[in-house]
Design an enzyme around this catalytic site. Structure first.
Site, PDB file in Angstrom:
ATOM      1  N   TYR A  36      -2.147  -5.163  -9.861  1.00  0.00           N
ATOM      2  CA  TYR A  36      -1.994  -5.780  -8.541  1.00  0.00           C
ATOM      3  C   TYR A  36      -2.657  -4.910  -7.479  1.00  0.00           C
ATOM      4  O   TYR A  36      -3.397  -5.400  -6.610  1.00  0.00           O
ATOM      5  CB  TYR A  36      -0.503  -5.944  -8.263  1.00  0.00           C
ATOM      6  CG  TYR A  36      -0.111  -6.306  -6.851  1.00  0.00           C
ATOM      7  CD1 TYR A  36      -0.096  -7.635  -6.427  1.00  0.00           C
ATOM      8  CD2 TYR A  36       0.296  -5.321  -5.950  1.00  0.00           C
ATOM      9  CE1 TYR A  36       0.290  -7.961  -5.137  1.00  0.00           C
ATOM     10  CE2 TYR A  36       0.689  -5.649  -4.666  1.00  0.00           C
ATOM     11  CZ  TYR A  36       0.686  -6.969  -4.265  1.00  0.00           C
ATOM     12  OH  TYR A  36       1.079  -7.298  -2.997  1.00  0.00           O
ATOM     13  N   LYS A  38      -5.785  -5.757  -5.004  1.00  0.00           N
ATOM     14  CA  LYS A  38      -5.655  -5.728  -3.546  1.00  0.00           C
ATOM     15  C   LYS A  38      -6.675  -4.790  -2.918  1.00  0.00           C
ATOM     16  O   LYS A  38      -7.188  -5.051  -1.820  1.00  0.00           O
ATOM     17  CB  LYS A  38      -4.237  -5.312  -3.145  1.00  0.00           C
ATOM     18  CG  LYS A  38      -3.170  -6.355  -3.470  1.00  0.00           C
ATOM     19  CD  LYS A  38      -3.402  -7.679  -2.758  1.00  0.00           C
ATOM     20  CE  LYS A  38      -2.220  -8.629  -2.933  1.00  0.00           C
ATOM     21  NZ  LYS A  38      -2.443  -9.935  -2.272  1.00  0.00           N
TER      22      LYS A  38
END
Length: 258
Positions: free
Chosen positions: A148, A152
């Site tokens: 994740y 990002k």
């Protein structure tokens, strides 16, 4: 007169719903796109009339699904703001991250923003619109959830790529990087551990965690006329976390240094 439209992906969640509600102040119609169409419809009905808050089932990792969302939006007006908010984190450590998790997290948290932008690109050019990507402090520092976080970080670079390449068309591209946000997911953690927010807030200089409305306000600012000269930036909405950790600062201030 052509109606102005805002698209918010992942709009069935607390952050997406808050963003959708806030963007309605300066847009005629807000599309609440979410893979869970029923949940999006429930949120839309709470926010207001169906002609202003439109629920749309959409898988943002699917080009075909996004194309249908574009078609529906084009029938309603012209997109002035695209908020790439859909996202999720899976494995908490690199050791627990499988190739499948790595690919899935990157597909949802990074590639989806690219797919949505390219699909809405013609309307954003026509409206000289704004793109706001919901990133995370995880993309700026190491706080766990590696797949994740890597996605990002990529989203932040993608934000700058759009700003640089599409600025000549009047398109602005910015990102918001929230810290811990008090959502239903965190409320569930609090049910299991009543001290979870107390434990979390000690790391934040403002001594609290972020509320979904805090994120929504930042998005509205970056998408609106007050930010007309702002493009290619990442605005942390993190109660001071990325400025320095309060607990760590206190620890050092109380220790002797030689």
């Amino acid at each position: 007169m052509t109606k102005s439209i805002a698209i918010v992906t992942g709009a069935a969640g607390d952050i997406g719903a808050a963003i959708a509600a806030r963007l309605a102040d300066e847009h005629d119609v807000v599309f609440l796109a979410d893979i869970d169409a029923a949940a999006a419809a429930a949120v839309a009905s709470k926010l207001g009339p169906a002609d202003r808050f439109v629920a749309a089932g959409c898988d943002v990792t699917s080009e075909a699904s996004i194309a249908e969302l574009v078609r529906r939006a084009a029938d309603a007006g012209i997109v002035r703001t695209l908020v790439n908010n859909a996202g999720a984190a899976r494995a908490t450590s690199l050791h627990e991250t499988t190739p499948e998790i790595w690919r899935a997290d990157n597909a949802l948290n990074l590639e989806a923003a690219f797919l949505c932008f390219r699909a809405f690109e013609p309307m954003l050019k026509a409206s000289k619109g704004s793109v706001v990507n919901i990133a995370s402090v995880n993309g700026m520092n190491v706080f766990g959830h590696p797949a994740y976080s890597a996605a990002k970080a990529g989203l932040l670079h993608f934000t700058r790529l759009v700003a640089v390449e599409y600025g000549k068309f009047g398109i602005r591209s910015n990102a918001v990087a929230p810290g811990t946000v008090k959502t239903q997911a965190w409320e569930k953690r609090a049910a299991a551990n009543p001290n979870v927010f107390e434990e979390a807030r000690r790391w934040y200089p403002l001594q609290r965690v972020v509320d979904p409305q805090d994120v929504a306000n930042a998005v509205a600012f970056l998408a609106g006329p007050l930010a007309a000269a702002i493009s290619g930036v990442c605005l942390p909405v993190d109660c001071g976390l990325t400025a320095g950790q309060a607990e760590l600062a206190r620890t050092f201030s109380q220790s002797e240094h030689y």
